[in-house]
Structures are given as structure tokens and as C-alpha cells.
Design a protein around this motif. Sequence first.
Motif, PDB file in Angstrom:
ATOM      1  N   PHE A   1       0.727  -1.349   0.045  1.00  0.00           N
ATOM      2  CA  PHE A   1       0.009   0.239  -0.182  1.00  0.00           C
ATOM      3  C   PHE A   1       0.722   1.335   0.211  1.00  0.00           C
ATOM      4  CE2 PHE A   1      -3.487  -2.868   1.101  1.00  0.00           C
ATOM      5  CZ  PHE A   1      -4.374  -2.467   0.571  1.00  0.00           C
ATOM      6  N   ASP A   2       1.923   1.136   0.350  1.00  0.00           N
ATOM      7  CA  ASP A   2       3.089   2.421   0.620  1.00  0.00           C
ATOM      8  C   ASP A   2       3.715   2.483  -0.645  1.00  0.00           C
ATOM      9  OD1 ASP A   2       2.365   2.914   3.231  1.00  0.00           O
ATOM     10  OD2 ASP A   2       3.703   1.734   4.065  1.00  0.00           O
ATOM     11  N   ASN A   3       3.738   1.594  -1.717  1.00  0.00           N
ATOM     12  CA  ASN A   3       4.392   1.671  -2.773  1.00  0.00           C
ATOM     13  C   ASN A   3       3.722   1.836  -4.016  1.00  0.00           C
ATOM     14  OD1 ASN A   3       7.244   1.573  -1.633  1.00  0.00           O
ATOM     15  ND2 ASN A   3       6.611  -0.401  -0.740  1.00  0.00           N
ATOM     16  N   ILE A   4       2.534   1.887  -3.845  1.00  0.00           N
ATOM     17  CA  ILE A   4       1.720   2.250  -5.363  1.00  0.00           C
ATOM     18  C   ILE A   4       2.138   3.091  -6.048  1.00  0.00           C
ATOM     19  CG2 ILE A   4      -0.682   2.698  -6.219  1.00  0.00           C
ATOM     20  CD1 ILE A   4      -1.809   0.563  -4.059  1.00  0.00           C
TER      21      ILE A   4
ATOM     22  N   LEU B   1      -8.932   0.635  -5.006  1.00  0.00           N
ATOM     23  CA  LEU B   1      -7.686   0.961  -5.977  1.00  0.00           C
ATOM     24  C   LEU B   1      -6.576  -0.191  -5.893  1.00  0.00           C
ATOM     25  CD1 LEU B   1      -7.517   4.699  -5.013  1.00  0.00           C
ATOM     26  CD2 LEU B   1      -8.521   3.656  -6.960  1.00  0.00           C
ATOM     27  N   ALA B   2      -6.509  -0.824  -4.680  1.00  0.00           N
ATOM     28  CA  ALA B   2      -5.290  -1.826  -4.671  1.00  0.00           C
ATOM     29  C   ALA B   2      -5.905  -3.050  -5.456  1.00  0.00           C
ATOM     30  CB  ALA B   2      -5.353  -2.198  -3.054  1.00  0.00           C
ATOM     31  N   ASN B   3      -7.051  -3.279  -5.761  1.00  0.00           N
ATOM     32  CA  ASN B   3      -7.405  -4.231  -6.488  1.00  0.00           C
ATOM     33  C   ASN B   3      -7.422  -4.051  -7.760  1.00  0.00           C
ATOM     34  OD1 ASN B   3      -8.192  -6.620  -4.753  1.00  0.00           O
ATOM     35  ND2 ASN B   3     -10.322  -5.991  -4.859  1.00  0.00           N
ATOM     36  N   VAL B   4      -7.637  -2.890  -8.243  1.00  0.00           N
ATOM     37  CA  VAL B   4      -7.399  -2.429  -9.607  1.00  0.00           C
ATOM     38  C   VAL B   4      -5.845  -2.566  -9.973  1.00  0.00           C
ATOM     39  CG1 VAL B   4      -7.523  -0.273 -11.295  1.00  0.00           C
ATOM     40  CG2 VAL B   4      -9.418  -0.752  -9.655  1.00  0.00           C
ATOM     41  N   TYR B   5      -5.143  -2.183  -9.270  1.00  0.00           N
ATOM     42  CA  TYR B   5      -3.585  -2.258  -9.310  1.00  0.00           C
ATOM     43  C   TYR B   5      -3.058  -3.462  -9.617  1.00  0.00           C
ATOM     44  CZ  TYR B   5       1.055   0.042  -8.852  1.00  0.00           C
ATOM     45  OH  TYR B   5       2.284   0.685  -9.225  1.00  0.00           O
ATOM     46  N   LEU B   6      -3.550  -4.422  -8.538  1.00  0.00           N
ATOM     47  CA  LEU B   6      -2.884  -5.856  -8.778  1.00  0.00           C
ATOM     48  C   LEU B   6      -3.658  -6.614  -9.880  1.00  0.00           C
ATOM     49  CD1 LEU B   6      -2.139  -6.830  -4.977  1.00  0.00           C
ATOM     50  CD2 LEU B   6      -0.648  -6.318  -7.034  1.00  0.00           C
ATOM     51  N   HIS B   7      -4.784  -6.126 -10.181  1.00  0.00           N
ATOM     52  CA  HIS B   7      -5.678  -6.761 -11.393  1.00  0.00           C
ATOM     53  C   HIS B   7      -4.674  -6.499 -12.460  1.00  0.00           C
ATOM     54  CE1 HIS B   7      -8.682  -7.751 -14.271  1.00  0.00           C
ATOM     55  NE2 HIS B   7      -8.452  -6.834 -14.868  1.00  0.00           N
ATOM     56  N   TYR B   8      -3.986  -5.360 -12.599  1.00  0.00           N
ATOM     57  CA  TYR B   8      -3.447  -5.309 -14.192  1.00  0.00           C
ATOM     58  C   TYR B   8      -1.992  -5.749 -13.830  1.00  0.00           C
ATOM     59  CZ  TYR B   8      -6.998  -2.433 -16.059  1.00  0.00           C
ATOM     60  OH  TYR B   8      -8.106  -1.768 -16.716  1.00  0.00           O
ATOM     61  N   ALA B   9      -1.225  -5.396 -12.638  1.00  0.00           N
ATOM     62  CA  ALA B   9       0.045  -5.818 -12.096  1.00  0.00           C
ATOM     63  C   ALA B   9       0.324  -7.193 -12.171  1.00  0.00           C
ATOM     64  CB  ALA B   9       0.627  -5.074 -11.163  1.00  0.00           C
ATOM     65  N   LEU B  10      -0.623  -7.934 -11.698  1.00  0.00           N
ATOM     66  CA  LEU B  10      -0.347  -9.197 -11.451  1.00  0.00           C
ATOM     67  C   LEU B  10      -1.461 -10.464 -12.054  1.00  0.00           C
ATOM     68  CD1 LEU B  10       1.191 -11.408  -9.644  1.00  0.00           C
ATOM     69  CD2 LEU B  10      -0.476 -11.118  -7.810  1.00  0.00           C
ATOM     70  N   ASP B  11      -2.558 -10.120 -11.590  1.00  0.00           N
ATOM     71  CA  ASP B  11      -3.781 -11.232 -12.035  1.00  0.00           C
ATOM     72  C   ASP B  11      -3.630 -11.201 -13.566  1.00  0.00           C
ATOM     73  OD1 ASP B  11      -4.115 -10.997  -9.349  1.00  0.00           O
ATOM     74  OD2 ASP B  11      -6.319 -10.141  -9.591  1.00  0.00           O
ATOM     75  N   LEU B  12      -3.914 -10.185 -14.319  1.00  0.00           N
ATOM     76  CA  LEU B  12      -3.880 -10.436 -16.007  1.00  0.00           C
ATOM     77  C   LEU B  12      -2.779 -10.960 -16.675  1.00  0.00           C
ATOM     78  CD1 LEU B  12      -5.676  -7.263 -16.894  1.00  0.00           C
ATOM     79  CD2 LEU B  12      -6.671  -9.722 -16.994  1.00  0.00           C
TER      80      LEU B  12
ATOM     81  N   GLU C   1      10.895  -9.220 -11.473  1.00  0.00           N
ATOM     82  CA  GLU C   1      10.903  -8.403 -12.472  1.00  0.00           C
ATOM     83  C   GLU C   1       9.477  -7.736 -12.934  1.00  0.00           C
ATOM     84  OE1 GLU C   1      11.839  -8.289 -17.366  1.00  0.00           O
ATOM     85  OE2 GLU C   1      12.269 -10.009 -16.107  1.00  0.00           O
ATOM     86  N   ARG C   2       8.534  -8.524 -12.949  1.00  0.00           N
ATOM     87  CA  ARG C   2       7.041  -8.021 -13.143  1.00  0.00           C
ATOM     88  C   ARG C   2       6.641  -7.007 -12.335  1.00  0.00           C
ATOM     89  NH1 ARG C   2       3.281  -6.774 -17.189  1.00  0.00           N
ATOM     90  NH2 ARG C   2       1.403  -6.801 -16.145  1.00  0.00           N
ATOM     91  N   LEU C   3       6.584  -7.633 -10.945  1.00  0.00           N
ATOM     92  CA  LEU C   3       6.388  -6.258  -9.976  1.00  0.00           C
ATOM     93  C   LEU C   3       7.240  -5.197  -9.731  1.00  0.00           C
ATOM     94  CD1 LEU C   3       5.522  -8.699  -7.000  1.00  0.00           C
ATOM     95  CD2 LEU C   3       4.035  -7.579  -8.593  1.00  0.00           C
ATOM     96  N   GLY C   4       8.664  -5.321 -10.137  1.00  0.00           N
ATOM     97  CA  GLY C   4       9.442  -4.184 -10.270  1.00  0.00           C
ATOM     98  C   GLY C   4       9.029  -3.013 -11.281  1.00  0.00           C
ATOM     99  N   LYS C   5       8.432  -3.374 -12.382  1.00  0.00           N
ATOM    100  CA  LYS C   5       7.926  -2.484 -13.156  1.00  0.00           C
ATOM    101  C   LYS C   5       6.811  -1.703 -12.771  1.00  0.00           C
ATOM    102  CE  LYS C   5       5.476  -2.516 -17.904  1.00  0.00           C
ATOM    103  NZ  LYS C   5       5.068  -3.609 -18.885  1.00  0.00           N
ATOM    104  N   PHE C   6       6.190  -2.145 -11.510  1.00  0.00           N
ATOM    105  CA  PHE C   6       4.979  -1.301 -11.097  1.00  0.00           C
ATOM    106  C   PHE C   6       5.565  -0.810  -9.803  1.00  0.00           C
ATOM    107  CE2 PHE C   6       3.298  -4.302 -14.095  1.00  0.00           C
ATOM    108  CZ  PHE C   6       2.150  -3.246 -14.842  1.00  0.00           C
ATOM    109  N   GLY C   7       6.552  -0.787  -9.523  1.00  0.00           N
ATOM    110  CA  GLY C   7       7.286  -0.104  -8.153  1.00  0.00           C
ATOM    111  C   GLY C   7       7.048  -1.165  -6.994  1.00  0.00           C
ATOM    112  N   LEU C   8       6.848  -2.248  -7.331  1.00  0.00           N
ATOM    113  CA  LEU C   8       6.817  -3.146  -6.245  1.00  0.00           C
ATOM    114  C   LEU C   8       7.794  -4.322  -6.181  1.00  0.00           C
ATOM    115  CD1 LEU C   8       2.842  -4.081  -6.830  1.00  0.00           C
ATOM    116  CD2 LEU C   8       3.693  -2.309  -5.164  1.00  0.00           C
ATOM    117  N   GLU C   9       8.017  -4.752  -4.837  1.00  0.00           N
ATOM    118  CA  GLU C   9       9.087  -5.856  -4.940  1.00  0.00           C
ATOM    119  C   GLU C   9       8.414  -6.856  -3.643  1.00  0.00           C
ATOM    120  OE1 GLU C   9      12.723  -4.872  -2.642  1.00  0.00           O
ATOM    121  OE2 GLU C   9      11.979  -2.900  -2.422  1.00  0.00           O
ATOM    122  N   VAL C  10       9.135  -7.970  -3.795  1.00  0.00           N
ATOM    123  CA  VAL C  10       8.767  -9.326  -2.825  1.00  0.00           C
ATOM    124  C   VAL C  10       9.615  -9.178  -1.707  1.00  0.00           C
ATOM    125  CG1 VAL C  10       7.334 -10.483  -4.598  1.00  0.00           C
ATOM    126  CG2 VAL C  10       9.874 -10.880  -4.232  1.00  0.00           C
TER     127      VAL C  10
END
Length: 432
Positions: A162-165, A219-230, A272-281
Motif C-alpha cells: 500500500f505504501d509503494n503504489i 484501488l489496490a485491487n485495480v492495481y494488482l488486477h493489471y500488475a499481477l492477475d492479468l 521483474e514484473r512487480l518491479g515494473k510497477f514499483g513493487l518488490e517481494v
Amino acid sequence: MQTSLRGISNRAARDKGHRFGNLYGLLNERFLKWCFWQLKRDAAPGVDRVDFHEYRENLDENIAKLVKQLKQKSYRAKLVRRQYIPKPNGKLRPLGIPATNDKVLQYAVAMILEAIYEKDFLNASYGYRPDRGSQDAVRDLTRELNFGRFTYIVEADIKGFFDNIVHSWMIRMLEERINDKAFIRLIKKWLKAGILDISGKVIHPATGTPQGGIVSPILANVYLHYALDLWFEKRIKRFCNGEALLIRYADDFVCAFQYRQDAELFYQRLDERLGKFGLEVCPEKTRILPFSRCRLKESETFDFLGFEFRRAISRKLKPIIRRRTSRKKLRASIAAFTEWIKNNRNKKISKLMITLRAKYRGYWNYYGVIGNYDSLETFYYHTKRILFKWLNRRSQKLSYNWTGFKDLLTQFLIPAPKITEKYPSKQLKLFV
């Protein structure tokens, strides 16, 4: 207004490429007044210190003033008051509490966004959605692991989601479905709203959306819908040689694969995928683990949404999925219970018992899954002893012996451990 939202939902379902305009005009007095009555009565106030009951005293005037600000484009989001709540690992989770005016408006915008995106979200997503919840995610994951041909699990955790969207990505994603600049501008105001920390310092965030804001979950669901789910559905599954599964609740997710090479492919590409959207594991919380019904000794356990999952053999010698309360969650729940009774032991017994009854009932309803009775009994045993200890510290004299204490629990109908999960179908009985 319900008719308008239903029309938006139907249009979103029919035309996946449609971009909605004139959404800002839906924020009228009638709709906002309805949204106010959906807010929690006992929610903490924001920086304006105006709670639900104070706002209600001049409701018509407050709503009319808010609508006027919207029409004149003079609305400004107030600072978000930050509070911290303890996490099971000892760290603190920051929560953002908007002002009541902002809560009303955020609820309205969240309803509109839900009408648009609910038809877009995939079945893999369970968090903050109508008629879906964490227990559905746990049940469906259990069924898929039991009947599917999955042998490997990828357990992952997104660090400070939530802090890195990234705001620019968030707006770009929203614009895929929304063609209303005023409506988008309104969401930008909340993303960029200053945060008033408990120290008194005002923080102006460059990324993120405050946990606690009413609009933040959608908003979080929309973000991860495009960044991860699809991405998982259209890219990862496409290149897998066997079955692949994603189950996500908000930013918590688990993936299952039939073959190890597929799990490794996902694991390598995830960062790599999450990093594109400013996220990391979190590297220490992300791993590949064996989870095969054919190699029980090699299979490991994993935690998801407060439950520990493991492979086992039933009394009929069939492979099954066992679930129990996560050991970490169990310890945290007992610690939270101890803190609660320490702080409330001097309250009137009748009020204390009413709250206790609600606490136990909520715990049984969530953790009362089939096969988890021992964990429920452990929680009940320890919390009863803690309750007995602190009730006897209400005065210098001993208030209760064990016989009197048991009579007290019986008198106030304190519920004993109970399995609350029901079999949705006869077929589902096979996994226990």
C-alpha cells in the motif's frame, strides 16, 4: 442511484473496452447522503475530529456544502490522520484515517469503481469484493489443491504494497476504463493528500495510498488486477506445461503449479514484473516448496490468510489437505486477547461478557474450518485461563474460584469451540 450503478455494471460486463464518462456528475446530494449512512458509526474521526454522530447533526448542510465544493471544483482533500497498530511480528502497521467529509466522498467513488471493475476482476481475486471473502479463498484453495494435479507452491509476500503504489501507474490503469478528467482528478487528490503523523509532522507521499482509506481497497485491487492477475492469466499460464493456479486476497497471494520448471519460471519473472510497477517481494518470505500428494515426506507446509496448509492421509488412506490455525496467528491472537482483558478487566462484568461472547463467536466463525478443532480448543483453553487470572485481579480479594468462573461463562452463554464451516456440496466432503 442503485439503478445507475446497475446500469454501469451491466455496460461494463457487455463492453470490456468501454471507457465511462460523466461519472463526476453522479456525486449528487441524494447519493452522498445515502453513502453517509453506510459509514461505520463507531469509526475513528480524522484530523477534523468530527465523528459520525457530529456530522449527522447537520447532515443536510454538510452534504450540500460538499456538493457545492464539487460543482465549483473547490473541493480539497484534508490531511489523513495516521495511526499505528501492532503486527504479529512486532512491527507496526500504519493506518490512514480520512476526515468524515472525505469518507463520504470516498465511499461514493468506491461504489462507482466497484460497479465498473467488478465485472473485470478475475476469479483469482477474493479481497474487498462483494459476496467474496477470505474464507472463500481458503475453501477454494483447499479444493483446488486437493483435486488438482499441483505439486509445487510458490509462496510470496509483497513488501509494503500500500505504501509503494506508483501514482502514475494507478492513474493510467484507471484511465483504461474511465474517461472523466474531473473524476480522475478527485482520486488524485486522495493519492497526494498529506499525512499527519502522530509526531505532528506532515508527510507528502510520492507513492502509495493510505491503508484505512475507504477507496484504498478498490484501488489496490485495480492495481494488482493489471500488475499481477492479468499477467498470470495471459502470460504465465500460457507458457506453463501443466496446471497453474493463482489465489489472491488483497496483496496476499499463493500460486500452485504442476511442474517445478513452471514454478521456477514464475518465481524468476515475478520480481521483474512487480518491479515494473514499483513493487518488490520480500526475499525471506518468497520461496518454492514441494507440495505433492505422492511425496508426503518431502511436502512442506505454508501459511495463507491465517491458516497452515499441509498434505496428509485420511483415515480412509486417501490424500487430503489439512488446515489448522497458523502457529504465528494463534500466538498473536492469544497475545491480543491478553492485552484486551488487561485493559478492560475493570469494566462492568455484563458488558465485558457481551464483548467476550462476540470475540469468541467471531473467532469460531473464521477459524472454525473442518479439521481445525484442536487449534480452536487450544485458543479456548489458554484464553479461559488468562480471563480467569485477570478477572481475579479486579480487586485484592479472589473474585472467582474455578467453579464460580465456569458458572459465570454458562450464565452469559459464552460459546465453546465450534466448527462452523459447512459442506457446500457432497463432492467437497472428499477433501476431509
